[in-house]
Design a protein around this motif. Structure first.
Motif, PDB file in Angstrom:
ATOM      1  N   THR A  67      52.671  41.072  39.266  1.00  0.00           N
ATOM      2  CA  THR A  67      53.483  41.068  40.483  1.00  0.00           C
ATOM      3  C   THR A  67      53.462  39.671  41.088  1.00  0.00           C
ATOM      4  O   THR A  67      52.506  38.913  40.883  1.00  0.00           O
ATOM      5  N   ALA A  68      54.481  39.347  41.850  1.00  0.00           N
ATOM      6  CA  ALA A  68      54.552  38.033  42.479  1.00  0.00           C
ATOM      7  C   ALA A  68      53.417  37.853  43.487  1.00  0.00           C
ATOM      8  O   ALA A  68      52.790  36.791  43.541  1.00  0.00           O
ATOM      9  N   ILE A  69      53.134  38.908  44.268  1.00  0.00           N
ATOM     10  CA  ILE A  69      52.066  38.797  45.261  1.00  0.00           C
ATOM     11  C   ILE A  69      50.709  38.676  44.587  1.00  0.00           C
ATOM     12  O   ILE A  69      49.809  37.985  45.071  1.00  0.00           O
ATOM     13  N   GLY A  70      50.562  39.332  43.434  1.00  0.00           N
ATOM     14  CA  GLY A  70      49.307  39.204  42.691  1.00  0.00           C
ATOM     15  C   GLY A  70      49.084  37.788  42.194  1.00  0.00           C
ATOM     16  O   GLY A  70      47.969  37.258  42.263  1.00  0.00           O
ATOM     17  N   GLU A  71      50.143  37.168  41.699  1.00  0.00           N
ATOM     18  CA  GLU A  71      50.035  35.778  41.236  1.00  0.00           C
ATOM     19  C   GLU A  71      49.726  34.845  42.397  1.00  0.00           C
ATOM     20  O   GLU A  71      48.912  33.919  42.272  1.00  0.00           O
ATOM     21  N   TYR A  72      50.356  35.111  43.554  1.00  0.00           N
ATOM     22  CA  TYR A  72      50.091  34.297  44.743  1.00  0.00           C
ATOM     23  C   TYR A  72      48.626  34.402  45.155  1.00  0.00           C
ATOM     24  O   TYR A  72      47.971  33.384  45.424  1.00  0.00           O
ATOM     25  N   ALA A  74      46.084  35.197  43.353  1.00  0.00           N
ATOM     26  CA  ALA A  74      45.236  34.555  42.344  1.00  0.00           C
ATOM     27  C   ALA A  74      45.224  33.038  42.534  1.00  0.00           C
ATOM     28  O   ALA A  74      44.182  32.390  42.412  1.00  0.00           O
ATOM     29  N   ASP A  75      46.383  32.472  42.848  1.00  0.00           N
ATOM     30  CA  ASP A  75      46.475  31.024  43.077  1.00  0.00           C
ATOM     31  C   ASP A  75      45.674  30.618  44.313  1.00  0.00           C
ATOM     32  O   ASP A  75      44.984  29.594  44.313  1.00  0.00           O
ATOM     33  N   ALA A  78      42.020  30.665  43.540  1.00  0.00           N
ATOM     34  CA  ALA A  78      41.633  29.507  42.732  1.00  0.00           C
ATOM     35  C   ALA A  78      41.481  28.259  43.605  1.00  0.00           C
ATOM     36  O   ALA A  78      40.534  27.477  43.433  1.00  0.00           O
ATOM     37  N   ILE A  79      42.404  28.076  44.561  1.00  0.00           N
ATOM     38  CA  ILE A  79      42.332  26.931  45.467  1.00  0.00           C
ATOM     39  C   ILE A  79      41.092  27.027  46.356  1.00  0.00           C
ATOM     40  O   ILE A  79      40.369  26.049  46.571  1.00  0.00           O
ATOM     41  N   GLN A  80      40.828  28.226  46.871  1.00  0.00           N
ATOM     42  CA  GLN A  80      39.669  28.414  47.743  1.00  0.00           C
ATOM     43  C   GLN A  80      38.363  28.175  46.997  1.00  0.00           C
ATOM     44  O   GLN A  80      37.390  27.684  47.573  1.00  0.00           O
TER      45      GLN A  80
END
Length: 280
Positions: A67-72, A74-75, A78-80
């Motif tokens: 899902t788009a929200i899932g990818e968001y 996850a990103d 990763a940044i945090q």
């Protein structure tokens, strides 16, 4: 053309117009048909792998569960994770200690840029260069001092200096003209009025200001209000700054960001960012 591509040898729909205009039923080129079938096959496969098809209670989830929200999310995670190696250190450090750590201060400067844009740029400009009536933060000229601890105090508690209006009883118009002319030349002490009217009490015996009171240096040609012209200086002397008795007084209020508006860590970040803007 008609000799090379004789239309009369091709199958038609049987309809003729004007005796010789026929609608042919030639098949499209093979490459075109291959592309057509490859397209709908790819759409079908996409709909199987990714969410796509409407269904009772929502769309199909797809084999991958993407899902788009899932990818968001996850990103963001990763940044945090990358930031955490720095962010976890900040709450237990003073702003001075952060500034002294070159790697950590570099991270803070980058991460605080957004904080500065959201909270400070409206008054001080996107690059800290100041706006009319608001101090320049990049010239290392400070009303209250530019050491890191003072900057933290300024951001936390805000600032509101005060200069009383001198028009009327305190000074005559001719005296204001004389004092303004001396200040415009960067020589405030060249006129006896500087001492007689007690300007030294805030601006110092040499006219170079006092950080404890937020009184500006009158000798360095750096101006908070106006362009340093005699008229602009006369207005300030006449109406003062933040003087409640004069409705035309200049307004100069730095709001406080402590007390819950910003966290202590964000305030330290901003202090380091501002400190790095100037020469220090």
């Amino acid at each position: 053309m008609s000799e090379q591509n004789n239309p009369y040898g091709a199958p038609t729909t049987g309809h003729l117009w004007d005796d010789n205009l026929a609608e042919l039923t030639n098949q499209p080129p093979k490459w075109w048909m291959i592309g057509l079938h490859a397209s709908w096959i790819l759409v079908l496969l996409y709909g199987i792998v990714y969410p796509m098809w409407p269904w009772f209670g929502g769309a199909t989830q797809g084999l991958m569960g993407w899902t788009a929200i899932g990818e968001y999310k996850a990103d963001v995670a990763a940044i945090q994770q990358v930031r955490s190696q720095y962010e976890d250190k900040l709450p237990g450090m003073s702003a001075a200690a952060i500034l002294a750590d070159s790697e950590l201060s570099e991270y803070v400067v980058r991460s605080a840029k957004v904080l500065f844009g959201d909270n400070c740029a409206a008054c001080h400009g996107g690059g800290g260069q100041g706006n009319p009536g608001y101090p320049n933060l990049v010239d290392d000229d400070w009303l209250y001092g530019g050491d890191i601890d003072t900057i933290v105090t300024t951001i936390t508690n805000g600032r509101m200096g005060m200069m009383p209006a001198k028009a009327g009883v305190a000074m005559t118009e001719a005296e204001i003209d004389q004092l303004a002319a001396a200040v415009a030349k960067g020589e405030p002490t060249s006129t006896p009025l500087f001492m007689e009217k007690a300007c030294f009490a805030c601006h110092g015996m040499d006219g170079k200001g006092m950080h404890a009171l937020g009184a500006p240096n009158l000798t360095d040609a750096i101006w908070r209000f106006g362009d340093g012209s005699v008229e602009a200086i006369k207005y300030t002397i006449t109406h003062g700054v933040n003087d409640p008795s004069d409705p035309q007084t200049r307004n100069a209020v730095m709001p406080k960001f402590g007390g819950g508006k910003l966290s202590e860590t964000d305030i330290k970040k901003l202090a380091v960012y501002v400190a790095k803007l100037g020469a220090n």
